[in-house]
Scaffold this motif. Structure first.
Motif, mmCIF file in Angstrom:
data_model
loop_
_atom_site.group_PDB
_atom_site.id
_atom_site.type_symbol
_atom_site.label_atom_id
_atom_site.label_comp_id
_atom_site.label_asym_id
_atom_site.label_seq_id
_atom_site.Cartn_x
_atom_site.Cartn_y
_atom_site.Cartn_z
ATOM 1 N N MET A 1 0.847 -1.198 0.000
ATOM 2 C CA MET A 1 0.000 0.000 0.000
ATOM 3 C C MET A 1 0.880 1.245 0.000
ATOM 4 O O MET A 1 1.781 1.377 0.831
ATOM 5 N N ASN A 2 0.673 2.145 -0.919
ATOM 6 C CA ASN A 2 1.445 3.372 -1.000
ATOM 7 C C ASN A 2 0.826 4.428 -0.090
ATOM 8 O O ASN A 2 -0.297 4.891 -0.330
ATOM 9 N N LEU A 3 1.557 4.812 0.943
ATOM 10 C CA LEU A 3 1.067 5.825 1.864
ATOM 11 C C LEU A 3 1.281 7.213 1.275
ATOM 12 O O LEU A 3 2.285 7.454 0.590
ATOM 13 N N PRO A 4 0.364 8.162 1.525
ATOM 14 C CA PRO A 4 0.578 9.537 1.069
ATOM 15 C C PRO A 4 1.790 10.143 1.759
ATOM 16 O O PRO A 4 2.092 9.827 2.914
ATOM 17 N N VAL A 5 2.489 11.009 1.052
ATOM 18 C CA VAL A 5 3.705 11.631 1.572
ATOM 19 C C VAL A 5 3.373 12.971 2.210
ATOM 20 O O VAL A 5 2.613 13.774 1.656
ATOM 21 N N LEU A 6 3.958 13.216 3.374
ATOM 22 C CA LEU A 6 3.809 14.497 4.058
ATOM 23 C C LEU A 6 5.186 15.143 4.143
ATOM 24 O O LEU A 6 6.126 14.542 4.670
ATOM 25 N N LEU A 7 5.330 16.350 3.609
ATOM 26 C CA LEU A 7 6.609 17.053 3.576
ATOM 27 C C LEU A 7 6.605 18.170 4.617
ATOM 28 O O LEU A 7 5.750 19.067 4.568
ATOM 29 N N VAL A 8 7.562 18.114 5.561
ATOM 30 C CA VAL A 8 7.715 19.159 6.573
ATOM 31 C C VAL A 8 8.874 20.057 6.142
ATOM 32 O O VAL A 8 10.009 19.582 5.972
ATOM 33 N N VAL A 9 8.596 21.357 5.947
ATOM 34 C CA VAL A 9 9.603 22.309 5.479
ATOM 35 C C VAL A 9 9.825 23.358 6.562
ATOM 36 O O VAL A 9 8.937 24.178 6.845
ATOM 37 N N ASP A 10 11.004 23.325 7.190
ATOM 38 C CA ASP A 10 11.335 24.276 8.259
ATOM 39 C C ASP A 10 12.852 24.346 8.357
ATOM 40 O O ASP A 10 13.532 23.301 8.321
ATOM 41 N N ASP A 11 13.409 25.561 8.469
ATOM 42 C CA ASP A 11 14.861 25.702 8.524
ATOM 43 C C ASP A 11 15.426 25.401 9.906
ATOM 44 O O ASP A 11 16.640 25.268 10.067
ATOM 45 N N LEU A 113 -2.135 20.062 15.276
ATOM 46 C CA LEU A 113 -1.357 19.844 14.063
ATOM 47 C C LEU A 113 -1.807 18.559 13.369
ATOM 48 O O LEU A 113 -2.001 18.529 12.145
ATOM 49 N N VAL A 114 -2.003 17.491 14.141
ATOM 50 C CA VAL A 114 -2.442 16.213 13.572
ATOM 51 C C VAL A 114 -3.822 16.360 12.947
ATOM 52 O O VAL A 114 -4.075 15.874 11.834
ATOM 53 N N ARG A 115 -4.734 17.043 13.661
ATOM 54 C CA ARG A 115 -6.089 17.252 13.105
ATOM 55 C C ARG A 115 -6.031 18.033 11.802
ATOM 56 O O ARG A 115 -6.752 17.737 10.844
ATOM 57 N N SER A 116 -5.169 19.050 11.774
ATOM 58 C CA SER A 116 -5.060 19.871 10.563
ATOM 59 C C SER A 116 -4.534 19.060 9.392
ATOM 60 O O SER A 116 -5.054 19.141 8.271
ATOM 61 N N VAL A 117 -3.502 18.245 9.637
ATOM 62 C CA VAL A 117 -2.933 17.424 8.564
ATOM 63 C C VAL A 117 -3.942 16.380 8.097
ATOM 64 O O VAL A 117 -4.104 16.148 6.893
ATOM 65 N N GLU A 118 -4.628 15.756 9.036
ATOM 66 C CA GLU A 118 -5.646 14.767 8.653
ATOM 67 C C GLU A 118 -6.766 15.428 7.857
ATOM 68 O O GLU A 118 -7.285 14.847 6.895
ATOM 69 N N GLY A 119 -7.149 16.645 8.264
ATOM 70 C CA GLY A 119 -8.168 17.377 7.504
ATOM 71 C C GLY A 119 -7.688 17.713 6.103
ATOM 72 O O GLY A 119 -8.448 17.617 5.125
ATOM 73 N N ALA A 120 -6.393 18.082 5.986
ATOM 74 C CA ALA A 120 -5.829 18.389 4.674
ATOM 75 C C ALA A 120 -5.803 17.148 3.786
ATOM 76 O O ALA A 120 -6.089 17.216 2.583
#
Length: 366
Positions: A1-11, A113-120
């Motif tokens: 199963m291919n899981l969706p990718v989540l990219l975290v961008v922060d310096d 943060l988790v709720r927001s990502v799951e909603g996205a």
């Protein structure tokens, strides 16, 4: 199963690690990370992430610029924007630019943060399903258009043969035919002509909203005045006039707008109205355009069916095959709007077109 990718961008490596730790509790996706815009762009090309958790301030630019790039490229990626401060101006700008959500990094709430990502992720999935559904509907519309064209062509051929046969019969045997036969042949010819007219109208209905064309900023007032110029001679002949009031500019296909206005004003005049007005009213959801007439009105039992195919109101002497209002509804539905009628028999009728806010460019035209 291919899981969706989540990219975290922060310096900030610490902030990135905190986000990844919060998100690891949820699961259901694979995470990757980047510390600059350049690294984020490369990661987007490589991984096609479903969601970006994107810091606003980065060493080589702003997260907002990357958000606008994604929107401009029509990439199917949802963005949750982060910032070190709680600036509401930045939040509003990010949301207006297409961000799914906006969260302050200070004291970042992991559960939020988790709720927001799951909603996205849910929004992306629904958007993808909607896009696929739209593709299916477009394919079906193309099939319907092709089928209707083929049927219209196939049915026209025998009608033309009937007319040609009648012409030959009259030419060769006209003098020998009794008056009763001439009368019957004349009725057959009229019936064939009516059938050909209905076929043309059916093809027009099938093609409504499907023919190639480009949307642009349409000045509804200018279109209304153009329609008035075409139809006012008929109104004057009936002792009345056409009035066009304030109207907005909208994003639409000009030929569709003109057809809607033309259909409604022409319909009013054909059914005996003398005076017709075309006006608009600002609403919370956009604009309501109203074509109002002083004609005979529409019986209550007919008001639900007049937008259906081949449904005609009023006297049978009124020209037409009952597709003008059906085409109008089909076009307006295609805008995401709606059309309805209010009428009291003997007191005229008001046809309302609901134009959604998303189409409105400017509140008033020239």
């Amino acid at each position: 199963m291919n899981l969706p990718v989540l990219l975290v961008v922060d310096d900030n490596p610490g902030d990135r690690a905190l986000c990844l730790r919060h998100l690891s509790r949820a699961g259901g996706f694979r995470t990757v990370e980047a510390g600059t815009l350049a690294a984020a762009r490369a990661s987007i090309e490589e991984h096609d992430p479903a969601v970006l958790v994107l810091d606003f301030n980065l060493p080589d630019g702003t997260g907002l610029s990357l958000l606008k790039e994604l929107v401009g490229r029509d990439l199917d990626t949802a963005v949750v924007m982060l910032t070190g401060g709680g600036d509401e101006t930045l939040a509003v700008e990010a949301m207006k630019s297409g961000a799914f959500d906006y969260l302050p990094k200070n004291n970042l709430d992991g559960a939020r943060l988790v709720r927001s990502v799951e909603g996205a992720l849910t929004e992306r999935r629904l958007r993808s399903e909607l896009r696929e559904r739209c593709k299916e509907l477009e394919a079906r519309n193309r099939e319907l258009k092709t089928y209707a064209s083929a049927v219209a062509h196939d049915l026209r051929a025998p009608l033309q043969a009937i007319l040609a046969g009648i012409e030959v019969m009259v030419l060769l045997h006209g003098e020998a035919l009794p008056p009763q036969a001439h009368n019957r042949l004349g009725r057959v010819t009229e019936s064939v002509d009516r059938m050909a007219t209905m076929l043309d109208a059916l093809l027009e209905y099938a093609q409504a909203g499907t023919l190639p064309g480009e949307s642009s900023c349409v000045d509804l007032l200018a279109v209304g005045l153009d329609v008035k110029g075409d139809l006012e001679p008929l109104a004057e002949k009936q002792g009345g006039a056409i009035h066009v009031g304030p109207l907005p500019r909208i994003w639409a296909r000009p030929e569709q707008v003109r057809q809607v206005f033309q259909n409604l004003v022409d319909n009013a005049l054909k059914h005996g109205a003398r005076n017709v007005s075309l006006e608009g009213l600002r609403t919370q959801r956009g604009w309501r355009l109203t074509v109002r007439d002083d004609g005979p009105g529409i019986p209550a039992q007919d008001q639900r069916r007049i937008f259906d195919v081949f449904q005609r109101g009023g006297s049978e002497e009124v020209p037409g095959v009952g597709l003008g209002l059906a085409i109008t509804r089909k076009l307006v539905d295609g805008w995401g709007g709606g059309v309805s009628v209010e009428s009291t028999e003997g007191e005229g009728a008001s046809f309302h077109i609901e134009v959604p806010q998303a189409m409105v460019m400017e509140d008033l035209g020239t």
